[in-house]
Design a protein around this motif. Sequence first.
Motif, PDB file in Angstrom:
ATOM      1  N   LEU A 194       0.821  -1.213   0.000  1.00  0.00           N
ATOM      2  CA  LEU A 194       0.000   0.000   0.000  1.00  0.00           C
ATOM      3  C   LEU A 194       0.858   1.267   0.000  1.00  0.00           C
ATOM      4  CD1 LEU A 194      -2.833  -1.021   2.501  1.00  0.00           C
ATOM      5  CD2 LEU A 194      -3.005  -0.834   0.010  1.00  0.00           C
ATOM      6  N   ASN A 195       1.931   1.265   0.782  1.00  0.00           N
ATOM      7  CA  ASN A 195       2.804   2.435   0.792  1.00  0.00           C
ATOM      8  C   ASN A 195       3.511   2.620  -0.547  1.00  0.00           C
ATOM      9  OD1 ASN A 195       2.462   3.599   3.402  1.00  0.00           O
ATOM     10  ND2 ASN A 195       3.647   1.938   4.292  1.00  0.00           N
ATOM     11  N   ALA A 196       3.937   1.525  -1.162  1.00  0.00           N
ATOM     12  CA  ALA A 196       4.669   1.612  -2.427  1.00  0.00           C
ATOM     13  C   ALA A 196       3.802   2.163  -3.552  1.00  0.00           C
ATOM     14  CB  ALA A 196       5.227   0.247  -2.816  1.00  0.00           C
ATOM     15  N   ILE A 197       2.507   1.879  -3.526  1.00  0.00           N
ATOM     16  CA  ILE A 197       1.629   2.368  -4.597  1.00  0.00           C
ATOM     17  C   ILE A 197       1.039   3.736  -4.263  1.00  0.00           C
ATOM     18  CG2 ILE A 197       1.053   0.011  -5.283  1.00  0.00           C
ATOM     19  CD1 ILE A 197      -1.699   0.388  -4.016  1.00  0.00           C
ATOM     20  N   GLY A 198       1.454   4.298  -3.120  1.00  0.00           N
ATOM     21  CA  GLY A 198       0.976   5.634  -2.764  1.00  0.00           C
ATOM     22  C   GLY A 198      -0.351   5.661  -2.057  1.00  0.00           C
ATOM     23  N   ARG A 199      -0.649   4.619  -1.254  1.00  0.00           N
ATOM     24  CA  ARG A 199      -1.896   4.570  -0.495  1.00  0.00           C
ATOM     25  C   ARG A 199      -1.585   4.487   1.011  1.00  0.00           C
ATOM     26  NH1 ARG A 199      -2.748   5.404  -5.075  1.00  0.00           N
ATOM     27  NH2 ARG A 199      -4.396   4.572  -6.427  1.00  0.00           N
ATOM     28  N   PRO A 200      -0.858   5.466   1.549  1.00  0.00           N
ATOM     29  CA  PRO A 200      -0.422   5.374   2.950  1.00  0.00           C
ATOM     30  C   PRO A 200      -1.559   5.487   3.956  1.00  0.00           C
ATOM     31  CG  PRO A 200       0.064   7.544   2.075  1.00  0.00           C
ATOM     32  CD  PRO A 200      -0.418   6.722   0.919  1.00  0.00           C
ATOM     33  N   ILE A 201      -2.636   6.195   3.588  1.00  0.00           N
ATOM     34  CA  ILE A 201      -3.760   6.336   4.522  1.00  0.00           C
ATOM     35  C   ILE A 201      -4.375   4.966   4.817  1.00  0.00           C
ATOM     36  CG2 ILE A 201      -6.032   7.345   4.878  1.00  0.00           C
ATOM     37  CD1 ILE A 201      -3.800   9.367   5.008  1.00  0.00           C
ATOM     38  N   LEU A 202      -4.490   4.140   3.783  1.00  0.00           N
ATOM     39  CA  LEU A 202      -5.042   2.799   3.987  1.00  0.00           C
ATOM     40  C   LEU A 202      -4.089   1.931   4.791  1.00  0.00           C
ATOM     41  CD1 LEU A 202      -6.735   2.033   0.551  1.00  0.00           C
ATOM     42  CD2 LEU A 202      -7.819   2.636   2.725  1.00  0.00           C
ATOM     43  N   ALA A 203      -2.783   2.115   4.585  1.00  0.00           N
ATOM     44  CA  ALA A 203      -1.813   1.377   5.403  1.00  0.00           C
ATOM     45  C   ALA A 203      -1.953   1.766   6.872  1.00  0.00           C
ATOM     46  CB  ALA A 203      -0.395   1.654   4.906  1.00  0.00           C
ATOM     47  N   SER A 204      -2.163   3.059   7.124  1.00  0.00           N
ATOM     48  CA  SER A 204      -2.378   3.521   8.496  1.00  0.00           C
ATOM     49  C   SER A 204      -3.688   2.986   9.070  1.00  0.00           C
ATOM     50  CB  SER A 204      -2.388   5.049   8.546  1.00  0.00           C
ATOM     51  OG  SER A 204      -1.124   5.572   8.227  1.00  0.00           O
ATOM     52  N   LEU A 205      -4.726   2.947   8.227  1.00  0.00           N
ATOM     53  CA  LEU A 205      -6.012   2.408   8.675  1.00  0.00           C
ATOM     54  C   LEU A 205      -5.863   0.946   9.089  1.00  0.00           C
ATOM     55  CD1 LEU A 205      -9.084   2.622   9.029  1.00  0.00           C
ATOM     56  CD2 LEU A 205      -9.311   1.998   6.604  1.00  0.00           C
ATOM     57  N   GLN A 206      -5.102   0.187   8.290  1.00  0.00           N
ATOM     58  CA  GLN A 206      -4.859  -1.211   8.638  1.00  0.00           C
ATOM     59  C   GLN A 206      -4.203  -1.322  10.014  1.00  0.00           C
ATOM     60  OE1 GLN A 206      -2.435  -4.854   6.535  1.00  0.00           O
ATOM     61  NE2 GLN A 206      -1.293  -3.010   7.023  1.00  0.00           N
ATOM     62  N   THR A 207      -3.198  -0.496  10.252  1.00  0.00           N
ATOM     63  CA  THR A 207      -2.495  -0.534  11.531  1.00  0.00           C
ATOM     64  C   THR A 207      -3.409  -0.108  12.673  1.00  0.00           C
ATOM     65  OG1 THR A 207      -0.389  -0.078  10.453  1.00  0.00           O
ATOM     66  CG2 THR A 207      -0.512   0.354  12.811  1.00  0.00           C
ATOM     67  N   PHE A 208      -4.215   0.918  12.447  1.00  0.00           N
ATOM     68  CA  PHE A 208      -5.127   1.377  13.488  1.00  0.00           C
ATOM     69  C   PHE A 208      -6.100   0.271  13.892  1.00  0.00           C
ATOM     70  CE2 PHE A 208      -9.083   3.243  14.948  1.00  0.00           C
ATOM     71  CZ  PHE A 208      -8.641   4.118  15.929  1.00  0.00           C
ATOM     72  N   ILE A 209      -6.665  -0.396  12.899  1.00  0.00           N
ATOM     73  CA  ILE A 209      -7.605  -1.483  13.185  1.00  0.00           C
ATOM     74  C   ILE A 209      -6.900  -2.601  13.936  1.00  0.00           C
ATOM     75  CG2 ILE A 209      -9.027  -3.294  12.138  1.00  0.00           C
ATOM     76  CD1 ILE A 209      -9.653  -1.295   9.885  1.00  0.00           C
ATOM     77  N   HIS A 210      -5.715  -2.963  13.446  1.00  0.00           N
ATOM     78  CA  HIS A 210      -4.978  -4.059  14.073  1.00  0.00           C
ATOM     79  C   HIS A 210      -4.612  -3.734  15.520  1.00  0.00           C
ATOM     80  CE1 HIS A 210      -0.984  -6.195  14.789  1.00  0.00           C
ATOM     81  NE2 HIS A 210      -1.872  -7.152  14.775  1.00  0.00           N
ATOM     82  N   MET A 211      -4.097  -2.512  15.746  1.00  0.00           N
ATOM     83  CA  MET A 211      -3.541  -2.190  17.056  1.00  0.00           C
ATOM     84  C   MET A 211      -4.608  -1.785  18.069  1.00  0.00           C
ATOM     85  SD  MET A 211      -0.765  -2.228  18.745  1.00  0.00           S
ATOM     86  CE  MET A 211       0.335  -2.508  17.351  1.00  0.00           C
ATOM     87  N   PHE A 212      -5.540  -0.905  17.662  1.00  0.00           N
ATOM     88  CA  PHE A 212      -6.449  -0.305  18.636  1.00  0.00           C
ATOM     89  C   PHE A 212      -7.849  -0.912  18.655  1.00  0.00           C
ATOM     90  CE2 PHE A 212      -3.251   2.955  17.710  1.00  0.00           C
ATOM     91  CZ  PHE A 212      -2.756   3.143  18.983  1.00  0.00           C
ATOM     92  N   VAL A 213      -8.229  -1.575  17.561  1.00  0.00           N
ATOM     93  CA  VAL A 213      -9.522  -2.257  17.547  1.00  0.00           C
ATOM     94  C   VAL A 213      -9.362  -3.718  17.971  1.00  0.00           C
ATOM     95  CG1 VAL A 213     -11.491  -2.932  16.103  1.00  0.00           C
ATOM     96  CG2 VAL A 213     -10.392  -0.711  15.766  1.00  0.00           C
ATOM     97  N   LEU A 214      -8.188  -4.303  17.650  1.00  0.00           N
ATOM     98  CA  LEU A 214      -7.987  -5.721  17.908  1.00  0.00           C
ATOM     99  C   LEU A 214      -6.899  -5.999  18.953  1.00  0.00           C
ATOM    100  CD1 LEU A 214      -8.040  -6.875  14.152  1.00  0.00           C
ATOM    101  CD2 LEU A 214      -9.889  -7.135  15.822  1.00  0.00           C
ATOM    102  N   TYR A 215      -5.687  -5.536  18.728  1.00  0.00           N
ATOM    103  CA  TYR A 215      -4.512  -5.938  19.498  1.00  0.00           C
ATOM    104  C   TYR A 215      -4.641  -5.595  20.984  1.00  0.00           C
ATOM    105  CZ  TYR A 215       0.539  -7.006  19.748  1.00  0.00           C
ATOM    106  OH  TYR A 215       1.770  -7.553  20.021  1.00  0.00           O
ATOM    107  N   ILE A 216      -4.810  -4.311  21.272  1.00  0.00           N
ATOM    108  CA  ILE A 216      -4.851  -3.886  22.675  1.00  0.00           C
ATOM    109  C   ILE A 216      -6.108  -4.374  23.389  1.00  0.00           C
ATOM    110  CG2 ILE A 216      -4.919  -1.879  24.206  1.00  0.00           C
ATOM    111  CD1 ILE A 216      -3.150  -0.443  22.149  1.00  0.00           C
ATOM    112  N   PRO A 217      -7.317  -4.202  22.814  1.00  0.00           N
ATOM    113  CA  PRO A 217      -8.507  -4.693  23.526  1.00  0.00           C
ATOM    114  C   PRO A 217      -8.475  -6.190  23.804  1.00  0.00           C
ATOM    115  CG  PRO A 217      -9.150  -3.165  21.793  1.00  0.00           C
ATOM    116  CD  PRO A 217      -7.698  -3.442  21.592  1.00  0.00           C
ATOM    117  N   LEU A 218      -8.057  -7.004  22.802  1.00  0.00           N
ATOM    118  CA  LEU A 218      -8.028  -8.449  23.013  1.00  0.00           C
ATOM    119  C   LEU A 218      -6.955  -8.850  24.020  1.00  0.00           C
ATOM    120  CD1 LEU A 218      -8.662  -9.790  19.385  1.00  0.00           C
ATOM    121  CD2 LEU A 218     -10.234  -9.760  21.334  1.00  0.00           C
TER     122      LEU A 218
END
Length: 459
Positions: A381-405
């Motif tokens: 995603l970063n290589a093709i110029g879609r960094p916002i979606l890469a950040s969204l992926q990380t946000f979901i992983h870290m704050f919606v899933l990782y920390i709560p679980l």
Amino acid sequence: MAERARLTQGAVAPTVARLAGPMVMGLFSVIAFNLTDTYFVSQLGTEALAAMSFTFPVIMVMLGLAMGLATGTASVISRAIGKGDENTIRRLASDSLMLSFLLVLSLAAIGIATIEPLFTLLGATPNLLPLIKDYMAIWYVGMIFLVIPIVAVATIRSTGDTMFPALMMVGATGLNFVLDPLFIFGLWGFPRLEFQGAAIATVISRATTLVASLLLLHFREHLLDFQIPNLRAVWQSWRQIGVIAGPAIATNFMEPLGLGLITRVIADHGASSVAAWGAGLRITAFAMIPVFALGSGLVPFVGQNWGAGEYGRVRQARNYGYLFAMIWSVFVIILLHLMAEPLARLFSIEPDVTHEIVRYLWIIPFGYFGVSAYSITEETLNAIGRPILASLQTFIHMFVLYIPLAYLGAHVMSINGLFGGLVIADILGGAVGAGLAWWQCRKPDLSAIQNSATVQSSA
């Protein structure tokens, strides 16, 4: 220009493998660098190892800054190479280094001023704070020797050369392996500086990569411009880099923030658990090197082909990445289960610490495929110029899933539950990332569009 554009031609799998191969060696060296520090510091006792574990999330924040800048630089330069824009390549390369230098100065000053309150917030006890201060005061001063080379190396990789960056990493790791015992234990007439000595060895070793990378960019690639720049041109370069680097830095900050919060929870279970957590993170990073190397190899390949409109080659490369990630993850799970106890004894001889490391290695690796898919997606995603979606992926992983679980698991089943929650979060996060990558890489090749238009025009 033909040499730099070669990634848009040839078979996809062999090209990606050729790019990733040297990075395996290089990243093994990077992780070996950290493992070397961890090993020698562990000889000083549990307190020193626990102090190093507390520094890990903060150091990852600074590495996140460097890697974010490198991601932005690699993305824009590789796509410029795909388009054949030589002047833009040179301008971006020079301006990225200037931007990195200015940011390093600011963050180092802030870091030095906030050592005690920051690490107190992370849960460091008063007996550990003097050790942490000794280490981080030197590490912050030496940040320039870490950040600038990372950005410079990103430019070198964008041209299709992954071998020289790998050799630089190997050289720095070898030097660190020699310097660590000299400064930590005071061998051969050197002063015994203990935990502080590990920081000094790190700074000296990283300084060699700064010199080597700048020399290569100037004398071989001819990408450094020493003329007084036009401010408008500089701003334009910074804006292009920042569009990618900003979200990438935010993404990289989310991960150490999450790890810091998890470390805070683990700190409630004692120094042995914190020490084991720090050692386990380093073992995980070492075990996943081939996947991370593949992701690093994908960046110049994906960027150049996306810039040239070869979207089908981008999809092929991404899919090869997912396939390799699945195979490698299964192999690593088996290997770490078999080697858990011997690996634990490498980091500590204290039974409580080794027990906790074994526990980590028996549970956490089951989430490695999710981590691998997540990593491949982020680089794509970063290589093709879609960094916002890469950040969204990380946000979901870290704050919606990782920390709560993790918090939920710790509440229900203590450390076992916490680790189990992290595994589930990694698997779900990888699935989210794969879906985002599929969605963004559906575009038809420009050549196919042009051929279709030609046919319609002829008709």
